[in-house]
Design an enzyme around this catalytic site. Sequence first.
Site, mmCIF file in Angstrom:
data_model
loop_
_atom_site.group_PDB
_atom_site.id
_atom_site.type_symbol
_atom_site.label_atom_id
_atom_site.label_comp_id
_atom_site.label_asym_id
_atom_site.label_seq_id
_atom_site.Cartn_x
_atom_site.Cartn_y
_atom_site.Cartn_z
ATOM 1 N N LYS A 174 0.716 4.095 4.741
ATOM 2 C CA LYS A 174 0.623 5.503 5.137
ATOM 3 C C LYS A 174 0.383 5.639 6.631
ATOM 4 C CE LYS A 174 -2.824 6.055 2.285
ATOM 5 N NZ LYS A 174 -2.773 4.798 1.554
ATOM 6 N N GLY A 175 -0.367 4.670 7.204
ATOM 7 C CA GLY A 175 -0.705 4.723 8.632
ATOM 8 C C GLY A 175 0.553 4.828 9.481
ATOM 9 N N GLN B 239 -6.506 5.448 0.682
ATOM 10 C CA GLN B 239 -6.257 4.825 -0.627
ATOM 11 C C GLN B 239 -5.015 5.450 -1.281
ATOM 12 O OE1 GLN B 239 -9.888 5.882 -0.321
ATOM 13 N NE2 GLN B 239 -10.152 3.949 0.712
ATOM 14 N N SER C 56 11.349 3.036 5.090
ATOM 15 C CA SER C 56 10.835 2.157 6.134
ATOM 16 C C SER C 56 11.344 0.740 5.901
ATOM 17 C CB SER C 56 9.304 2.203 6.116
ATOM 18 O OG SER C 56 8.794 1.276 7.027
ATOM 19 N N GLY D 208 10.498 -1.916 8.146
ATOM 20 C CA GLY D 208 9.729 -2.846 8.974
ATOM 21 C C GLY D 208 8.504 -2.125 9.499
ATOM 22 N N GLY E 229 -3.127 2.355 -3.181
ATOM 23 C CA GLY E 229 -3.496 2.190 -1.782
ATOM 24 C C GLY E 229 -2.558 1.215 -1.083
ATOM 25 N N ASP E 230 -2.751 1.076 0.222
ATOM 26 C CA ASP E 230 -1.965 0.142 1.043
ATOM 27 C C ASP E 230 -0.469 0.437 1.014
ATOM 28 O OD1 ASP E 230 -4.421 -1.220 1.392
ATOM 29 O OD2 ASP E 230 -4.102 -2.210 -0.533
ATOM 30 N N ASP F 119 12.496 -3.636 3.183
ATOM 31 C CA ASP F 119 12.957 -4.925 3.717
ATOM 32 C C ASP F 119 12.342 -6.124 2.996
ATOM 33 O OD1 ASP F 119 10.686 -3.649 5.149
ATOM 34 O OD2 ASP F 119 10.467 -5.659 5.996
ATOM 35 N N ALA G 150 -11.008 1.981 3.551
ATOM 36 C CA ALA G 150 -9.590 2.152 3.881
ATOM 37 C C ALA G 150 -9.240 1.313 5.107
ATOM 38 C CB ALA G 150 -9.305 3.617 4.191
ATOM 39 N N GLY G 151 -7.993 0.942 5.205
ATOM 40 C CA GLY G 151 -7.544 0.225 6.387
ATOM 41 C C GLY G 151 -6.144 0.682 6.725
ATOM 42 N N HIS G 152 -5.984 1.330 7.851
ATOM 43 C CA HIS G 152 -4.658 1.812 8.248
ATOM 44 C C HIS G 152 -4.154 0.975 9.416
ATOM 45 C CE1 HIS G 152 -5.554 6.062 6.514
ATOM 46 N NE2 HIS G 152 -5.511 5.108 5.619
HETATM 47 P P1 IMP Z 1 -14.408 0.774 -3.204
HETATM 48 O O1 IMP Z 1 -13.575 1.916 -2.721
HETATM 49 O O2 IMP Z 1 -14.832 -0.182 -2.109
HETATM 50 O O3 IMP Z 1 -15.540 1.216 -4.057
HETATM 51 O O4 IMP Z 1 -13.481 -0.123 -4.168
HETATM 52 C C1 IMP Z 1 -13.025 0.373 -5.407
HETATM 53 C C2 IMP Z 1 -11.609 -0.101 -5.696
HETATM 54 O O5 IMP Z 1 -10.717 0.537 -4.792
HETATM 55 C C3 IMP Z 1 -11.398 -1.605 -5.483
HETATM 56 O O6 IMP Z 1 -10.438 -2.066 -6.415
HETATM 57 C C4 IMP Z 1 -10.830 -1.679 -4.086
HETATM 58 O O7 IMP Z 1 -10.075 -2.852 -3.888
HETATM 59 C C5 IMP Z 1 -9.976 -0.433 -4.076
HETATM 60 N N1 IMP Z 1 -9.771 0.091 -2.726
HETATM 61 C C6 IMP Z 1 -10.631 0.778 -1.973
HETATM 62 N N2 IMP Z 1 -10.093 1.114 -0.793
HETATM 63 C C7 IMP Z 1 -8.841 0.655 -0.802
HETATM 64 C C8 IMP Z 1 -7.740 0.726 0.129
HETATM 65 O O8 IMP Z 1 -7.814 1.308 1.210
HETATM 66 N N3 IMP Z 1 -6.601 0.116 -0.277
HETATM 67 C C9 IMP Z 1 -6.468 -0.483 -1.470
HETATM 68 N N4 IMP Z 1 -7.449 -0.560 -2.370
HETATM 69 C C10 IMP Z 1 -8.620 0.003 -2.044
#
Ligand code: IMP
Length: 433
Positions: free
Chosen positions: A16-17, A226, A415, A417, A12-13, A335, A39-41
Site C-alpha cells: 500500500k505504501g 494492515q 504494479s 516492481g 497486510g503487506d 512481476d 505496520a511497515g510501509h
Molecule cells: P499485532 O497487530 O502485533 O497484534 O499482531 C496481530 C497479527 O497481525 C499478527 O498475525 C501479525 O503478524 C499481524 N500483523 C500486524 N501488523 C501487520 C502488518 O502490518 N502486516 C502484516 N501483518 C500484520
Amino acid sequence: MSNLCVIGLQWGDEAKGKLVDLLTERFQIVVRYQGGANAGHTVVAGSETYKLHLIPSGILNPQATNVVAPGVVVHPATLLREIHGLEERGVDVAGHLRLSERAHVVLPWHVEEDRIANETEPGEESIGTTLRGIGPCYRDKVGRRYALRLGDLLRDDFEERVHQICKFKKRYLSEFSEYPVELDADQIIRDYGTMGQELSAMIGDTNTFLLDAAESGQSILFEGAQGALLDVDHGTFPYVTSSNSSGVGVCSGSGLPPRFIHQVIGVAKCYSTRVGGGPFPTEQDNETGEHIRQLGKEFGTTTGRPRRCGWFDAVAVRYTARLSGVDRLSMMMLDVLSELDEIRICVAYEIDGRQIDDFPSHVEDLRKVRPVYETLPGWQTDITGVRSLEDLPANAVAYVQRISQLVGRPVEVISVGPDRTQTIFCNEMLSVV
Ligand code: IMP
C-alpha cells in the site's frame, strides 16, 4: 476534489505504501487512522528506500500535511526514530506532521503484556503478534482506566497517572509472567515526559483540523494499515490485529464522518501472504511458496519474519472488497509471478462436501475449507520494464482480468516492481465486470 481511502484487502503487506506514495501528490492531507508500529510501509523513491511504521507515506510529498489520527496507537520512541531518520535524509517532518492528542500511547508494560500473551500452551496456535504492544494498548484504551493518550504526556497529572498505572501493572504482570517484570515508574516518566516535550509542537486536536479541512473541500487521502482480513471485528478472528483495518475503520479512526469518504481503492497482491498464525486456505508451504517468497522478498518490514505465501484467494478478496466499499482495485507485484508455468486462483471453497463462495466467519470453518482452484497459464517474460497495458503479455492481462471478474471490481493500477515508475495505469479500466 474527492477524498480517497487506500485499503489492503488481504492480510497486510499489500504494498500500500507504494500506491499511497504515488497518490499523495494529488492530495493536500494524508491521514493514518488505525494500527501502530506493527505496520511497515516501504516506499521506494529513486535510489532511496524509506521504511515507515507510524508516519503516513505522504511525508515524502513536501506539499502534504500528514495526520496521525485518534485511532492510531503511538509508540513515541519509534515515532521519534522515524522523524529523526527522515530529517537526516532531508525530509521536512516537523512542518508537515500533526499528531492527535487523542491517540493512545504504547507504554513499556504493553510490550511486556504482548510477550506474555504470545506464550502459548503446547499444541496451541499463537496469533504471532509483532510484539509491539499493539493489542495490549488497544485493550487499555477500551478498558479506559489504565490508558494514556498523547495529550496526557503534556498534562500536569502525567506523573501521578504513570505512578498509579505502574503500580497496577506491576501487580498484574507479575501474576502472569514467568520472569520478573521490571517497570521503573520514574524512568518511564523521564523517558515519556522528554519524548512528549519533543513531540509537543506536533500534538493537537486533529479532529477539528480534519473537520475544518473536509468541510472546506480540501482533499484527503486515508492510508489504511494492515489488511482487511486482519480487522478485529470482520477478519479471521482471533488471528487478527486489534483495530479495524478494513474500510469500515476509516471513520472511527480518523474522526471524520462517512460523508467525507468518497472513493475507496482496494490494494491486493497478485498472490497471497500472511505473517503470524491463523488459517490461510491457499497457503503453499512448498517450492511454489518458497519461489514466491524469494522473488517477492516476502520477509516482514517490521519483524523480518518470513511471510507465508500462497495463491490469490478470490473468495477472501471479494469479501473484503465488498466489506471495504472498494470502487477499484490496485493489483500489486504481478512481476513476482512471471517465472511460473501455471498460476492458480482460488475461485471458491469446499467445506463438508459443499461448495461455497462466501468467506466463513468462524476460524474453525476457515481451517476446514479446501480451495477450489482455476489454473491459468503463466507468461514467462520479465515484465518489470512494462509501462502500459498493451505491452503486458496476453496471459498476464488475462490473469488480472480474471481476478477483476471474480472480485467484481475494475482494476485501475497494476504494479510490476517496487519503484514508482514500475506502475501501469489502466486508462481503459481493466475490467470485465
Ligand atoms: P499485532 O497487530 O502485533 O497484534 O499482531 C496481530 C497479527 O497481525 C499478527 O498475525 C501479525 O503478524 C499481524 N500483523 C500486524 N501488523 C501487520 C502488518 O502490518 N502486516 C502484516 N501483518 C500484520
